[in-house]
Design a protein around this motif. Structure first.
Motif, PDB file in Angstrom:
ATOM      1  N   GLY A  71       0.808  -1.206   0.000  1.00  0.00           N
ATOM      2  CA  GLY A  71       0.000   0.000   0.000  1.00  0.00           C
ATOM      3  C   GLY A  71       0.842   1.257   0.000  1.00  0.00           C
ATOM      4  O   GLY A  71       2.068   1.209   0.086  1.00  0.00           O
ATOM      5  N   SER A  72       0.157   2.381  -0.111  1.00  0.00           N
ATOM      6  CA  SER A  72       0.839   3.669  -0.109  1.00  0.00           C
ATOM      7  C   SER A  72       1.193   4.072   1.318  1.00  0.00           C
ATOM      8  O   SER A  72       0.566   3.643   2.283  1.00  0.00           O
ATOM      9  CB  SER A  72      -0.058   4.741  -0.736  1.00  0.00           C
ATOM     10  N   ALA A  73       2.205   4.917   1.441  1.00  0.00           N
ATOM     11  CA  ALA A  73       2.619   5.397   2.760  1.00  0.00           C
ATOM     12  C   ALA A  73       1.548   6.334   3.347  1.00  0.00           C
ATOM     13  O   ALA A  73       0.933   7.114   2.602  1.00  0.00           O
ATOM     14  CB  ALA A  73       3.949   6.128   2.641  1.00  0.00           C
ATOM     15  N   PRO A  74       1.327   6.232   4.657  1.00  0.00           N
ATOM     16  CA  PRO A  74       1.993   5.326   5.608  1.00  0.00           C
ATOM     17  C   PRO A  74       1.370   3.935   5.591  1.00  0.00           C
ATOM     18  O   PRO A  74       0.171   3.788   5.822  1.00  0.00           O
ATOM     19  CB  PRO A  74       1.754   6.013   6.953  1.00  0.00           C
ATOM     20  N   VAL A  75       2.179   2.935   5.298  1.00  0.00           N
ATOM     21  CA  VAL A  75       1.698   1.553   5.275  1.00  0.00           C
ATOM     22  C   VAL A  75       1.307   1.122   6.686  1.00  0.00           C
ATOM     23  O   VAL A  75       0.296   0.448   6.894  1.00  0.00           O
ATOM     24  CB  VAL A  75       2.775   0.627   4.685  1.00  0.00           C
ATOM     25  N   VAL A  76       2.115   1.509   7.654  1.00  0.00           N
ATOM     26  CA  VAL A  76       1.817   1.266   9.064  1.00  0.00           C
ATOM     27  C   VAL A  76       1.598   2.618   9.732  1.00  0.00           C
ATOM     28  O   VAL A  76       2.512   3.438   9.763  1.00  0.00           O
ATOM     29  CB  VAL A  76       2.972   0.507   9.755  1.00  0.00           C
ATOM     30  N   PRO A  77       0.402   2.887  10.247  1.00  0.00           N
ATOM     31  CA  PRO A  77       0.151   4.168  10.912  1.00  0.00           C
ATOM     32  C   PRO A  77       1.100   4.367  12.098  1.00  0.00           C
ATOM     33  O   PRO A  77       1.364   3.437  12.855  1.00  0.00           O
ATOM     34  CB  PRO A  77      -1.304   4.042  11.384  1.00  0.00           C
ATOM     35  N   LEU A  78       1.599   5.598  12.228  1.00  0.00           N
ATOM     36  CA  LEU A  78       2.594   5.898  13.254  1.00  0.00           C
ATOM     37  C   LEU A  78       2.105   7.037  14.144  1.00  0.00           C
ATOM     38  O   LEU A  78       1.405   7.938  13.676  1.00  0.00           O
ATOM     39  CB  LEU A  78       3.911   6.327  12.600  1.00  0.00           C
ATOM     40  N   PRO A  79       2.540   7.020  15.398  1.00  0.00           N
ATOM     41  CA  PRO A  79       2.311   8.199  16.230  1.00  0.00           C
ATOM     42  C   PRO A  79       3.203   9.334  15.762  1.00  0.00           C
ATOM     43  O   PRO A  79       4.192   9.114  15.041  1.00  0.00           O
ATOM     44  CB  PRO A  79       2.699   7.716  17.628  1.00  0.00           C
ATOM     45  N   GLU A  80       2.888  10.562  16.165  1.00  0.00           N
ATOM     46  CA  GLU A  80       3.723  11.691  15.768  1.00  0.00           C
ATOM     47  C   GLU A  80       5.131  11.560  16.330  1.00  0.00           C
ATOM     48  O   GLU A  80       6.103  11.991  15.706  1.00  0.00           O
ATOM     49  CB  GLU A  80       3.091  13.003  16.244  1.00  0.00           C
ATOM     50  N   PHE A  81       5.247  10.982  17.520  1.00  0.00           N
ATOM     51  CA  PHE A  81       6.547  10.751  18.146  1.00  0.00           C
ATOM     52  C   PHE A  81       6.593   9.299  18.599  1.00  0.00           C
ATOM     53  O   PHE A  81       5.674   8.816  19.279  1.00  0.00           O
ATOM     54  CB  PHE A  81       6.748  11.688  19.342  1.00  0.00           C
ATOM     55  N   ILE A  82       7.664   8.582  18.202  1.00  0.00           N
ATOM     56  CA  ILE A  82       7.779   7.148  18.464  1.00  0.00           C
ATOM     57  C   ILE A  82       8.656   6.927  19.686  1.00  0.00           C
ATOM     58  O   ILE A  82       9.844   7.266  19.687  1.00  0.00           O
ATOM     59  CB  ILE A  82       8.367   6.424  17.239  1.00  0.00           C
ATOM     60  N   GLY A  83       8.075   6.368  20.729  1.00  0.00           N
ATOM     61  CA  GLY A  83       8.802   6.053  21.944  1.00  0.00           C
ATOM     62  C   GLY A  83       8.947   4.557  22.128  1.00  0.00           C
ATOM     63  O   GLY A  83       8.423   3.753  21.334  1.00  0.00           O
ATOM     64  N   ASP A  84       9.637   4.161  23.173  1.00  0.00           N
ATOM     65  CA  ASP A  84       9.872   2.741  23.416  1.00  0.00           C
ATOM     66  C   ASP A  84       8.569   1.962  23.573  1.00  0.00           C
ATOM     67  O   ASP A  84       8.470   0.809  23.149  1.00  0.00           O
ATOM     68  CB  ASP A  84      10.741   2.553  24.661  1.00  0.00           C
ATOM     69  N   ALA A  85       7.562   2.580  24.175  1.00  0.00           N
ATOM     70  CA  ALA A  85       6.300   1.882  24.387  1.00  0.00           C
ATOM     71  C   ALA A  85       5.581   1.569  23.078  1.00  0.00           C
ATOM     72  O   ALA A  85       4.774   0.631  23.014  1.00  0.00           O
ATOM     73  CB  ALA A  85       5.397   2.717  25.295  1.00  0.00           C
ATOM     74  N   ASP A  86       5.875   2.342  22.047  1.00  0.00           N
ATOM     75  CA  ASP A  86       5.223   2.141  20.746  1.00  0.00           C
ATOM     76  C   ASP A  86       5.874   1.034  19.925  1.00  0.00           C
ATOM     77  O   ASP A  86       5.247   0.477  19.012  1.00  0.00           O
ATOM     78  CB  ASP A  86       5.279   3.432  19.927  1.00  0.00           C
ATOM     79  N   ARG A  87       7.130   0.731  20.208  1.00  0.00           N
ATOM     80  CA  ARG A  87       7.918  -0.104  19.313  1.00  0.00           C
ATOM     81  C   ARG A  87       7.423  -1.545  19.180  1.00  0.00           C
ATOM     82  O   ARG A  87       7.364  -2.066  18.052  1.00  0.00           O
ATOM     83  CB  ARG A  87       9.394  -0.068  19.724  1.00  0.00           C
ATOM     84  N   PRO A  88       7.086  -2.241  20.248  1.00  0.00           N
ATOM     85  CA  PRO A  88       6.681  -3.651  20.074  1.00  0.00           C
ATOM     86  C   PRO A  88       5.524  -3.836  19.106  1.00  0.00           C
ATOM     87  O   PRO A  88       5.587  -4.699  18.209  1.00  0.00           O
ATOM     88  CB  PRO A  88       6.309  -4.080  21.497  1.00  0.00           C
ATOM     89  N   ALA A  89       4.476  -3.038  19.227  1.00  0.00           N
ATOM     90  CA  ALA A  89       3.331  -3.179  18.333  1.00  0.00           C
ATOM     91  C   ALA A  89       3.697  -2.794  16.902  1.00  0.00           C
ATOM     92  O   ALA A  89       3.230  -3.426  15.934  1.00  0.00           O
ATOM     93  CB  ALA A  89       2.168  -2.330  18.837  1.00  0.00           C
ATOM     94  N   LEU A  90       4.535  -1.767  16.763  1.00  0.00           N
ATOM     95  CA  LEU A  90       4.948  -1.362  15.416  1.00  0.00           C
ATOM     96  C   LEU A  90       5.808  -2.438  14.766  1.00  0.00           C
ATOM     97  O   LEU A  90       5.611  -2.783  13.589  1.00  0.00           O
ATOM     98  CB  LEU A  90       5.711  -0.037  15.479  1.00  0.00           C
ATOM     99  N   TYR A  91       6.775  -2.982  15.506  1.00  0.00           N
ATOM    100  CA  TYR A  91       7.648  -4.010  14.940  1.00  0.00           C
ATOM    101  C   TYR A  91       6.861  -5.253  14.542  1.00  0.00           C
ATOM    102  O   TYR A  91       7.198  -5.930  13.562  1.00  0.00           O
ATOM    103  CB  TYR A  91       8.734  -4.390  15.942  1.00  0.00           C
ATOM    104  N   GLU A  92       5.812  -5.551  15.290  1.00  0.00           N
ATOM    105  CA  GLU A  92       5.001  -6.730  14.958  1.00  0.00           C
ATOM    106  C   GLU A  92       4.419  -6.616  13.551  1.00  0.00           C
ATOM    107  O   GLU A  92       4.297  -7.609  12.835  1.00  0.00           O
ATOM    108  CB  GLU A  92       3.883  -6.888  15.985  1.00  0.00           C
ATOM    109  N   ARG A  93       4.116  -5.399  13.138  1.00  0.00           N
ATOM    110  CA  ARG A  93       3.569  -5.183  11.804  1.00  0.00           C
ATOM    111  C   ARG A  93       4.651  -4.939  10.757  1.00  0.00           C
ATOM    112  O   ARG A  93       4.490  -5.287   9.586  1.00  0.00           O
ATOM    113  CB  ARG A  93       2.612  -3.988  11.829  1.00  0.00           C
ATOM    114  N   ILE A  94       5.766  -4.335  11.176  1.00  0.00           N
ATOM    115  CA  ILE A  94       6.789  -3.918  10.220  1.00  0.00           C
ATOM    116  C   ILE A  94       7.722  -5.063   9.827  1.00  0.00           C
ATOM    117  O   ILE A  94       8.111  -5.182   8.657  1.00  0.00           O
ATOM    118  CB  ILE A  94       7.598  -2.739  10.802  1.00  0.00           C
ATOM    119  N   VAL A  95       8.101  -5.915  10.781  1.00  0.00           N
ATOM    120  CA  VAL A  95       9.094  -6.963  10.494  1.00  0.00           C
ATOM    121  C   VAL A  95       8.678  -7.849   9.316  1.00  0.00           C
ATOM    122  O   VAL A  95       9.514  -8.152   8.446  1.00  0.00           O
ATOM    123  CB  VAL A  95       9.386  -7.790  11.757  1.00  0.00           C
TER     124      VAL A  95
END
Length: 269
Positions: A71-95
Motif C-alpha cells: 500500500g501507499s505510505a503510511p503503510v503502518v500508521p505511526l504516532p507523531e513521536f515514536i517512543g519505546d512503548a510504541d515499538r513492540p506493536a509497530l515491529y510486529e507489523r513492520i518486520v
C-alpha cells in the motif's frame, strides 16, 4: 536558503507502482541525484524533512516507499513521536514487511527508481548517490552492489544486519561495488554488533572498495530520526557532515555549496 520543491510521485516497478517523495532545488536547473532510503518506520514527514535538507544542499532526491507492495505510505500508521512503548506493536507489523525485501526484490526496485531519476530533467546525467537508515542502509548497500555502474557513492547510518552469516548478507556483494562507501554505525547497536562491523570492513577492504566506517560513540540505533526517542542531535549533525562530504567528493566536480541548517550542522569527525 535554497528554495525547495517537494512533491509526491509514482514510480512504475515490475511489481506495481511505488509512491515516493521527490524533492529538488526550485531553480530550474539539474542537480546530482540521490536515492534516500527510509528506515523501518517508513516514508513519513521526518523522511521528507531530511530529503528537503539534502535538496537545500543542491541535490535532487527521491525517497521511495519501499513497502509499496503493501500500500501507499503510511503503510503502518505511526504516532507523531515514536517512543519505546510504541515499538513492540509497530515491529510486529513492520518486520514481516521487511522480510519481503529480498536481494532480488531490492535489485528490481532500485533499477526502477534509478530509471525514473534518469528520465527527470531535475537530475543530472551520470551516477547517483544513495543514503539509507536502519533498514535503508542495507538497501543502499544492495543498490550499490546491484547497479555498480550507476551508483557513485552510498552511505548507511545506524544500519542493521549488513554482515551476517546469512547466504544473502549484503557484505557478500562487496566485490561488485565500485562506489565510495561511508558507514556511521550506532554505538552498542545489537542489530550491527562489533563483529559484524569488523566483517563488513574486512570484506570491503579485501574487495578494494574505498570506504570509511565510523562508530558514533554514545549514539543509539535510530540516532538520525528526530521523531523518535532515539534521536541524538549531535550524532545526527555529524551524519549530515559526513554525508555531504561524501556526495561533494563523488557526485560533482566542484564541492556542493552547503546552505541553511546544513552549513550550521558541521561538527568534525
Amino acid at each position: 536558503m535554497t528554495a525547495v520543491r517537494g512533491t509526491t510521485v509514482d514510480i512504475p516497478t515490475q511489481d506495481g507502482t511505488a509512491d515516493a517523495y521527490f524533492a529538488h532545488p526550485d531553480d530550474g536547473a539539474a542537480h546530482p541525484a540521490v536515492l534516500l532510503y527510509m528506515d523501518a518506520f517508513g516514508l513519513r514527514p521526518q523522511l521528507r524533512t531530511m530529503a528537503d535538507r539534502l535538496a537545500e544542499a543542491g541535490y535532487t532526491v527521491l525517497v521511495p516507499n519501499v513497502f509499496h507492495r503493501h500500500g501507499s505510505a503510511p503503510v503502518v500508521p505511526l504516532p507523531e513521536f515514536i517512543g519505546d512503548a510504541d515499538r513492540p506493536a509497530l515491529y510486529e507489523r513492520i518486520v514481516p514487511l521487511m522480510g519481503d525485501l529480498t536481494s532480488d526484490v531490492v535489485a528490481r526496485d532500485s533499477a526502477a527508481y534509478l530509471d525514473w531519476l534518469a528520465g527527470r530533467a531535475e537530475a543530472t546525467a551520470g551516477p547517483v548517490g544513495a543514503s539509507g537508515y536502519c533498514l535503508g542502509a542495507r538497501l543502499a548497500f544492495l543498490t550499490a552492489g546491484s547497479h555498480p555502474e550507476r551508483v557513485a557513492a552510498a552511505a548507511g547510518f545506524h544500519g542493521a544486519g549488513l554482515a551476517t552469516d546469512a547466504t544473502d548478507s549484503p557484505h557478500l556483494l562487496a566485490d561488485r561495488i565500485t562506489a565510495e562507501l561511508y558507514f556511521g554505525h550506532a554505538d552498542n547497536d545489537p542489530s550491527m554488533p562489533p563483529e559484524q562491523i569488523e566483517r563488513l570492513d574486512k570484506a570491503l577492504t579485501e574487495a578494494g572498495v574505498q570506504h570509511r566506517s565510523d562508530v558514533y560513540a554514545g549514539a543509539e540505533h535510530g540516532y538520525t530520526m528526530a521523531d523518535t526517542n532515539r534521536y541524538d542531535a549531535e550524532a545526527a549533525e555529524r551524519h549530515w557532515t559526513a554525508l555531504l562530504e561524501l556526495f561533494g567528493r563523488t557526485l560533482s566536480r566542484t564541492r556542493v555549496r552547503k546552505v541553511g541548517s546544513v552549513a550550521r550542522g558541521r561538527t568534525g569527525q
